[in-house]
Design a protein around this motif. Structure first.
Motif, PDB file in Angstrom:
ATOM      1  N   MET A 168    -110.983 -68.119  32.201  1.00 40.49           N
ATOM      2  CA  MET A 168    -111.113 -69.534  32.600  1.00 40.49           C
ATOM      3  C   MET A 168    -109.783 -70.265  32.715  1.00 40.49           C
ATOM      4  O   MET A 168    -109.671 -71.212  33.485  1.00 40.49           O
ATOM      5  CB  MET A 168    -112.022 -70.274  31.622  1.00 40.49           C
ATOM      6  CG  MET A 168    -113.438 -69.841  31.781  1.00 40.49           C
ATOM      7  SD  MET A 168    -114.718 -70.974  31.230  1.00 40.49           S
ATOM      8  CE  MET A 168    -113.999 -72.535  31.117  1.00 40.49           C
ATOM      9  N   ASP A 169    -108.770 -69.863  31.967  1.00 38.10           N
ATOM     10  CA  ASP A 169    -107.489 -70.568  32.002  1.00 38.10           C
ATOM     11  C   ASP A 169    -106.431 -69.862  32.844  1.00 38.10           C
ATOM     12  O   ASP A 169    -105.319 -70.367  32.987  1.00 38.10           O
ATOM     13  CB  ASP A 169    -106.962 -70.741  30.571  1.00 38.10           C
ATOM     14  CG  ASP A 169    -107.898 -71.576  29.723  1.00 38.10           C
ATOM     15  OD1 ASP A 169    -108.431 -72.579  30.237  1.00 38.10           O
ATOM     16  OD2 ASP A 169    -108.111 -71.211  28.552  1.00 38.10           O
ATOM     17  N   LYS A 186    -102.106 -72.918  39.293  1.00 39.04           N
ATOM     18  CA  LYS A 186    -101.642 -71.872  40.208  1.00 39.04           C
ATOM     19  C   LYS A 186    -101.946 -72.306  41.644  1.00 39.04           C
ATOM     20  O   LYS A 186    -103.079 -72.664  41.956  1.00 39.04           O
ATOM     21  CB  LYS A 186    -102.375 -70.578  39.891  1.00 39.04           C
ATOM     22  CG  LYS A 186    -101.825 -69.362  40.575  1.00 39.04           C
ATOM     23  CD  LYS A 186    -102.467 -68.106  40.007  1.00 39.04           C
ATOM     24  CE  LYS A 186    -102.058 -67.964  38.558  1.00 39.04           C
ATOM     25  NZ  LYS A 186    -102.316 -66.676  37.977  1.00 39.04           N
ATOM     26  N   PRO A 187    -100.958 -72.290  42.557  1.00 32.41           N
ATOM     27  CA  PRO A 187    -101.252 -72.639  43.941  1.00 32.41           C
ATOM     28  C   PRO A 187    -102.152 -71.588  44.598  1.00 32.41           C
ATOM     29  O   PRO A 187    -101.958 -70.382  44.401  1.00 32.41           O
ATOM     30  CB  PRO A 187     -99.881 -72.700  44.616  1.00 32.41           C
ATOM     31  CG  PRO A 187     -98.928 -72.052  43.698  1.00 32.41           C
ATOM     32  CD  PRO A 187     -99.541 -72.012  42.340  1.00 32.41           C
ATOM     33  N   PHE A 219    -112.710 -75.847  39.581  1.00 32.29           N
ATOM     34  CA  PHE A 219    -113.233 -75.506  38.262  1.00 32.29           C
ATOM     35  C   PHE A 219    -112.161 -74.831  37.411  1.00 32.29           C
ATOM     36  O   PHE A 219    -112.046 -75.086  36.215  1.00 32.29           O
ATOM     37  CB  PHE A 219    -114.453 -74.583  38.391  1.00 32.29           C
ATOM     38  CG  PHE A 219    -114.871 -73.976  37.087  1.00 32.29           C
ATOM     39  CD1 PHE A 219    -115.655 -74.702  36.204  1.00 32.29           C
ATOM     40  CD2 PHE A 219    -114.459 -72.706  36.722  1.00 32.29           C
ATOM     41  CE1 PHE A 219    -116.031 -74.159  34.982  1.00 32.29           C
ATOM     42  CE2 PHE A 219    -114.823 -72.154  35.501  1.00 32.29           C
ATOM     43  CZ  PHE A 219    -115.618 -72.881  34.630  1.00 32.29           C
ATOM     44  N   PHE A 220    -111.355 -73.966  38.036  1.00 33.67           N
ATOM     45  CA  PHE A 220    -110.300 -73.255  37.320  1.00 33.67           C
ATOM     46  C   PHE A 220    -109.038 -74.107  37.132  1.00 33.67           C
ATOM     47  O   PHE A 220    -108.063 -73.636  36.572  1.00 33.67           O
ATOM     48  CB  PHE A 220    -109.916 -71.977  38.074  1.00 33.67           C
ATOM     49  CG  PHE A 220    -110.918 -70.864  37.945  1.00 33.67           C
ATOM     50  CD1 PHE A 220    -111.030 -70.141  36.773  1.00 33.67           C
ATOM     51  CD2 PHE A 220    -111.748 -70.531  39.008  1.00 33.67           C
ATOM     52  CE1 PHE A 220    -111.947 -69.108  36.656  1.00 33.67           C
ATOM     53  CE2 PHE A 220    -112.653 -69.492  38.899  1.00 33.67           C
ATOM     54  CZ  PHE A 220    -112.764 -68.788  37.722  1.00 33.67           C
ATOM     55  N   HIS A 221    -109.035 -75.332  37.628  1.00 31.08           N
ATOM     56  CA  HIS A 221    -107.860 -76.212  37.589  1.00 31.08           C
ATOM     57  C   HIS A 221    -106.688 -75.613  38.352  1.00 31.08           C
ATOM     58  O   HIS A 221    -105.525 -75.855  38.018  1.00 31.08           O
ATOM     59  CB  HIS A 221    -107.445 -76.563  36.153  1.00 31.08           C
ATOM     60  CG  HIS A 221    -108.519 -77.252  35.387  1.00 31.08           C
ATOM     61  ND1 HIS A 221    -108.896 -78.542  35.645  1.00 31.08           N
ATOM     62  CD2 HIS A 221    -109.312 -76.815  34.388  1.00 31.08           C
ATOM     63  CE1 HIS A 221    -109.883 -78.887  34.829  1.00 31.08           C
ATOM     64  NE2 HIS A 221    -110.151 -77.855  34.056  1.00 31.08           N
ATOM     65  N   ALA A 222    -107.014 -74.826  39.378  1.00 32.54           N
ATOM     66  CA  ALA A 222    -105.980 -74.286  40.253  1.00 32.54           C
ATOM     67  C   ALA A 222    -105.517 -75.392  41.196  1.00 32.54           C
ATOM     68  O   ALA A 222    -106.186 -76.415  41.362  1.00 32.54           O
ATOM     69  CB  ALA A 222    -106.526 -73.111  41.053  1.00 32.54           C
ATOM     70  N   LEU A 223    -104.380 -75.190  41.807  1.00 33.25           N
ATOM     71  CA  LEU A 223    -103.820 -76.156  42.752  1.00 33.25           C
ATOM     72  C   LEU A 223    -104.147 -75.689  44.167  1.00 33.25           C
ATOM     73  O   LEU A 223    -103.392 -74.942  44.777  1.00 33.25           O
ATOM     74  CB  LEU A 223    -102.304 -76.265  42.561  1.00 33.25           C
ATOM     75  CG  LEU A 223    -101.556 -77.171  43.525  1.00 33.25           C
ATOM     76  CD1 LEU A 223    -102.019 -78.616  43.380  1.00 33.25           C
ATOM     77  CD2 LEU A 223    -100.067 -77.057  43.292  1.00 33.25           C
TER      78      LEU A 223
END
Length: 193
Positions: free
Chosen positions: A101-102, A107-108, A134-138
């Motif tokens: 999950m983290d 991450k772009p 959801f994954f807080h990716a960029l």
């Protein structure tokens, strides 16, 4: 000092040859004109036997475990999937169900999709962006969608698609250069400490 972005390109197609792979290859090559990439490709079709039966990472065979590890350790992801009946393949989504999950935080990620008609073009915003959100990716500001008519005989067959790929690459470059510079700064700070 890092000179390349560790880039993993994920092709969510369950077929070979794949229009999605043609699109991802072209996008990757175009971005590599502006940003130094060290690229690895993951084709979902190669992982189907293991991914399809896995309920956890421990259920995966070594090749699939290595693929997940490469995704989690990448500096930059280029992710593409075909669209069937308004959605991405279930096994593509399941691949990401197995990601830590983290692991993708900040991450772009450049998003791409292919489909039979323009009707599916919103899949990037309605499904892929929400998944990586959801994954807080960029998720990079622009993704690229291609119809089957724009990719013919394993090649880009549309000037409009070529122009969209150019736009996506030019919008991505500043973010990716910033990511590379951030890595260099972190390494320099650790060396001083």
């Amino acid at each position: 000092m890092p000179r390349f972005l560790n880039t993993v390109v994920i092709n969510g197609s369950l077929h070979r040859p794949s229009r999605t792979r043609v699109l991802l290859d072209e996008v990757t090559q175009r971005i590599a004109y502006d940003v130094a990439l060290q690229t690895q490709f993951i084709d979902l079709v190669d992982l189907v036997p293991s991914i399809g039966t896995a309920l956890s990472k421990e259920d995966l065979n070594p090749a699939a475990q290595q693929a997940l590890q490469r995704i989690e350790q990448a500096d930059f992801l280029i992710v593409g999937a075909p669209v069937f009946r308004g959605s991405v393949p279930g096994l593509f989504k399941h691949l990401f169900d197995l990601i830590d999950m983290d692991a993708l935080t900040a991450k772009p990620v450049l998003l791409a999709a292919t489909g039979g008609s323009a009707r599916h073009g919103l899949v990037i915003d309605h499904q892929l962006r929400t998944l990586f959100g959801f994954f807080h990716a960029l998720s990079l500001p622009a993704g690229v969608y291609a119809t089957s008519g724009e990719i013919q005989d394993g090649k880009i067959a549309s000037e409009a698609l070529t122009a969209r790929i150019e736009l996506v690459a030019s919008l991505s470059a500043p973010v990716l250069h910033g990511t590379l510079n951030q890595q260099r700064q972190h390494i320099a700070e650790r060396a001083v400490a």
